[in-house]
Design a protein around this motif. Structure first.
Motif, PDB file in Angstrom:
ATOM      1  N   LYS A  55       0.911  -1.159   0.007  1.00 44.36           N
ATOM      2  CA  LYS A  55       0.029   0.028  -0.080  1.00 44.36           C
ATOM      3  C   LYS A  55       0.733   1.120   0.032  1.00 44.36           C
ATOM      4  CE  LYS A  55      -3.897   0.088   1.218  1.00 44.36           C
ATOM      5  NZ  LYS A  55      -5.479   0.103   1.842  1.00 44.36           N
ATOM      6  N   MET A  56       2.124   1.196   0.467  1.00 41.69           N
ATOM      7  CA  MET A  56       3.016   2.280   0.243  1.00 41.69           C
ATOM      8  C   MET A  56       3.721   2.427  -1.008  1.00 41.69           C
ATOM      9  SD  MET A  56       5.032   1.538   3.995  1.00 41.69           S
ATOM     10  CE  MET A  56       3.857   1.309   5.181  1.00 41.69           C
ATOM     11  N   PRO A  57       3.897   3.541  -1.257  1.00 44.41           N
ATOM     12  CA  PRO A  57       4.741   3.960  -2.548  1.00 44.41           C
ATOM     13  C   PRO A  57       6.357   3.348  -2.552  1.00 44.41           C
ATOM     14  CG  PRO A  57       3.675   6.042  -1.980  1.00 44.41           C
ATOM     15  CD  PRO A  57       3.492   4.938  -0.708  1.00 44.41           C
ATOM     16  N   ARG A  58       6.378   2.956  -3.729  1.00 41.04           N
ATOM     17  CA  ARG A  58       7.963   2.299  -3.719  1.00 41.04           C
ATOM     18  C   ARG A  58       9.211   3.152  -3.207  1.00 41.04           C
ATOM     19  NH1 ARG A  58       9.473  -1.966  -7.355  1.00 41.04           N
ATOM     20  NH2 ARG A  58       7.234  -1.672  -8.115  1.00 41.04           N
ATOM     21  N   GLU A  59       8.883   4.376  -3.797  1.00 41.95           N
ATOM     22  CA  GLU A  59      10.034   5.595  -2.895  1.00 41.95           C
ATOM     23  C   GLU A  59      10.109   5.633  -1.846  1.00 41.95           C
ATOM     24  OE1 GLU A  59       7.154   6.761  -5.251  1.00 41.95           O
ATOM     25  OE2 GLU A  59       8.092   5.726  -6.875  1.00 41.95           O
ATOM     26  N   LEU A  60       8.749   5.641  -0.897  1.00 43.16           N
ATOM     27  CA  LEU A  60       8.675   5.830   0.460  1.00 43.16           C
ATOM     28  C   LEU A  60       9.261   4.491   1.081  1.00 43.16           C
ATOM     29  CD1 LEU A  60       7.631   7.132   2.938  1.00 43.16           C
ATOM     30  CD2 LEU A  60       5.708   5.824   2.591  1.00 43.16           C
ATOM     31  N   ARG A  61       8.770   3.226   0.553  1.00 40.71           N
ATOM     32  CA  ARG A  61       9.548   1.929   1.050  1.00 40.71           C
ATOM     33  C   ARG A  61      11.125   2.067   1.119  1.00 40.71           C
ATOM     34  NH1 ARG A  61       5.572  -0.953  -2.460  1.00 40.71           N
ATOM     35  NH2 ARG A  61       7.295  -1.644  -3.664  1.00 40.71           N
ATOM     36  N   ASN A  62      11.646   2.432  -0.009  1.00 42.58           N
ATOM     37  CA  ASN A  62      13.011   2.243  -0.291  1.00 42.58           C
ATOM     38  C   ASN A  62      13.786   3.543   0.744  1.00 42.58           C
ATOM     39  OD1 ASN A  62      12.932   0.470  -2.218  1.00 42.58           O
ATOM     40  ND2 ASN A  62      12.790   2.045  -3.885  1.00 42.58           N
ATOM     41  N   GLU A  63      13.002   4.599   1.351  1.00 47.43           N
ATOM     42  CA  GLU A  63      13.357   5.566   2.289  1.00 47.43           C
ATOM     43  C   GLU A  63      13.534   5.003   3.803  1.00 47.43           C
ATOM     44  OE1 GLU A  63      12.603   9.597   1.859  1.00 47.43           O
ATOM     45  OE2 GLU A  63      11.604   9.147   0.159  1.00 47.43           O
ATOM     46  N   LEU A  85      10.284  -5.099   4.906  1.00 49.03           N
ATOM     47  CA  LEU A  85      11.186  -3.830   4.486  1.00 49.03           C
ATOM     48  C   LEU A  85      12.628  -4.272   4.313  1.00 49.03           C
ATOM     49  CD1 LEU A  85       8.991  -1.107   6.168  1.00 49.03           C
ATOM     50  CD2 LEU A  85       9.044  -1.568   3.724  1.00 49.03           C
ATOM     51  N   GLY A  86      13.053  -5.269   5.113  1.00 47.97           N
ATOM     52  CA  GLY A  86      14.547  -5.516   5.164  1.00 47.97           C
ATOM     53  C   GLY A  86      15.191  -4.622   6.068  1.00 47.97           C
ATOM     54  N   VAL A  87      14.671  -4.164   7.322  1.00 45.54           N
ATOM     55  CA  VAL A  87      15.190  -2.942   8.113  1.00 45.54           C
ATOM     56  C   VAL A  87      15.055  -3.579   9.613  1.00 45.54           C
ATOM     57  CG1 VAL A  87      14.980  -1.258   6.419  1.00 45.54           C
ATOM     58  CG2 VAL A  87      13.148  -1.463   8.268  1.00 45.54           C
ATOM     59  N   ASP A  88      15.793  -2.990  10.579  1.00 48.75           N
ATOM     60  CA  ASP A  88      15.734  -3.237  11.930  1.00 48.75           C
ATOM     61  C   ASP A  88      14.286  -2.743  12.521  1.00 48.75           C
ATOM     62  OD1 ASP A  88      18.163  -4.539  12.183  1.00 48.75           O
ATOM     63  OD2 ASP A  88      19.028  -2.683  13.003  1.00 48.75           O
ATOM     64  N   ALA A  89      13.655  -3.523  13.460  1.00 47.09           N
ATOM     65  CA  ALA A  89      12.379  -3.380  14.119  1.00 47.09           C
ATOM     66  C   ALA A  89      12.670  -3.188  15.626  1.00 47.09           C
ATOM     67  CB  ALA A  89      11.374  -4.301  13.769  1.00 47.09           C
ATOM     68  N   MET A  90      12.321  -1.957  16.131  1.00 49.94           N
ATOM     69  CA  MET A  90      12.339  -1.700  17.590  1.00 49.94           C
ATOM     70  C   MET A  90      11.069  -1.134  17.990  1.00 49.94           C
ATOM     71  SD  MET A  90      15.722   0.471  17.396  1.00 49.94           S
ATOM     72  CE  MET A  90      15.498   1.424  15.755  1.00 49.94           C
ATOM     73  N   ILE A 141       9.031   9.436   8.753  1.00 53.74           N
ATOM     74  CA  ILE A 141       8.463   9.772   7.469  1.00 53.74           C
ATOM     75  C   ILE A 141       7.305   9.317   7.071  1.00 53.74           C
ATOM     76  CG2 ILE A 141      10.850  10.195   6.682  1.00 53.74           C
ATOM     77  CD1 ILE A 141      10.694   7.493   4.957  1.00 53.74           C
ATOM     78  N   ALA A 142       6.726   8.289   7.888  1.00 50.23           N
ATOM     79  CA  ALA A 142       5.122   7.552   7.551  1.00 50.23           C
ATOM     80  C   ALA A 142       4.720   6.931   8.850  1.00 50.23           C
ATOM     81  CB  ALA A 142       5.332   6.773   6.441  1.00 50.23           C
ATOM     82  N   ALA A 143       3.856   6.691   8.761  1.00 48.03           N
ATOM     83  CA  ALA A 143       3.034   5.779   9.786  1.00 48.03           C
ATOM     84  C   ALA A 143       2.208   4.675   9.070  1.00 48.03           C
ATOM     85  CB  ALA A 143       2.363   6.559  10.782  1.00 48.03           C
ATOM     86  N   GLY A 144       1.963   3.475   9.582  1.00 46.71           N
ATOM     87  CA  GLY A 144       1.288   2.259   9.032  1.00 46.71           C
ATOM     88  C   GLY A 144       0.365   1.905  10.249  1.00 46.71           C
ATOM     89  N   ALA A 145      -0.499   1.269   9.959  1.00 48.90           N
ATOM     90  CA  ALA A 145      -1.687   0.287  10.924  1.00 48.90           C
ATOM     91  C   ALA A 145      -2.134  -0.550  10.234  1.00 48.90           C
ATOM     92  CB  ALA A 145      -2.447   1.555  11.605  1.00 48.90           C
ATOM     93  N   VAL A 146      -2.445  -1.741  10.659  1.00 45.14           N
ATOM     94  CA  VAL A 146      -3.279  -2.817  10.179  1.00 45.14           C
ATOM     95  C   VAL A 146      -4.582  -2.187  10.192  1.00 45.14           C
ATOM     96  CG1 VAL A 146      -4.286  -5.082  10.637  1.00 45.14           C
ATOM     97  CG2 VAL A 146      -2.059  -4.527  11.470  1.00 45.14           C
TER      98      VAL A 146
END
Length: 192
Positions: A55-63, A85-90, A141-146
Motif C-alpha cells: 500500500k506504500m509507494p515504492r519510493e517511500l519503502r526504499n527510504e 522492508l529488510g530493516v531493523d524493528a524496535m 517519514i510515515a506511519a502505518g497500521a493494520v
C-alpha cells in the motif's frame, strides 16, 4: 488484500469481537479488533505485513531505515514490517506513562522511521510514539497500521498507510447508546 479478505482473516480467528468495549482512547465501542489474535500466526502476520508494504509507494519503502512501534499492540506487526522492508524493528514503551526507547535501543540522528501500529482510533498513542521517536533523534517519514478505525479522518502529522479503514462507531462515556449503557464495558487492550 481486499477489505472483505482482511475482515475474513479477523473472523477466522475470533479477532472481531462484539459487546461493550472500552478502547485505549477512552472511547466506547460495540466492536473490538483483537489484532494480537490476528497476528499470532507468523505466516498470517507476514502476509499482513506484505500487504501493508504494497500500500506504500515504492519510493517511500526504499527510504525507510527502521520500523518503530509502540508496545504492546504494535510489536508483532512492527517486527513483521521490519522483515518485509529488510530493516531493523524496535519499539517504544511507557513503563512510567511516557513513551521512550529502552532495552538498549538507539537511533542514529536522522534515521528515517516508519512508525507502525496495530489499530489507530483517535491517533493519540501514535502521535505520542512519533514524538518519542523524534525526541530520540529519529525522523518519522510515515506511519502505518493494520486497522484505521477512524475511517480516514485521523491526522498523525505524517503520511498514514493503514491496511484497512473501518468506521465502527465509537462513543464518549457520556454519549453511550442505551444498549451499551446497559452493560459493563470490557477493556481487552494492553493499556491500563
Amino acid at each position: 488484500m481486499t477489505e472483505d479478505e482482511i475482515l475474513s482473516e479477523f473472523r477466522s480467528v475470533d479477532a472481531l469481537l462484539e459487546g461493550h468495549f472500552l478502547l485505549s482512547s477512552g472511547r466506547h465501542s460495540a466492536y473490538y479488533l483483537q489484532c494480537a489474535r490476528l497476528l499470532m500466526n507468523p505466516e498470517r502476520a507476514g502476509r499482513i505485513a506484505l500487504a501493508l508494504t504494497q500500500k506504500m509507494p515504492r519510493e517511500l519503502r526504499n527510504e525507510i531505515q527502521a520500523v518503530i512501534s509502540p508496545a504492546m499492540g504494535g510489536l508483532i506487526i512492527g517486527h513483521e514490517m521490519g522483515r518485509a522492508l529488510g530493516v531493523d524493528a524496535m519499539f517504544v514503551e511507557r513503563p512510567d506513562g511516557v513513551f521512550g526507547l529502552r532495552r538498549g535501543f538507539t537511533i542514529t540522528p536522522g534515521t528515517k522511521v516508519l512508525m507502525m501500529e496495530d489499530v489507530v482510533t483517535t491517533g493519540l498513542s501514535s502521535r505520542e510514539a512519533i514524538a518519542a521517536i523524534e525526541a530520540a533523534g529519529g525522523h518519522v517519514i510515515a506511519a502505518g497500521a493494520v486497522v484505521d478505525r477512524s475511517a480516514g479522518t485521523v491526522d498523525l502529522g505524517v503520511p498514514f498507510f493503514p491496511l484497512i479503514q473501518l468506521n465502527f462507531p465509537t462513543y464518549a462515556p457520556d454519549e453511550l447508546p442505551p444498549e451499551l449503557a446497559a452493560t459493563e464495558a470490557v477493556k481487552p487492550g494492553s493499556r491500563k
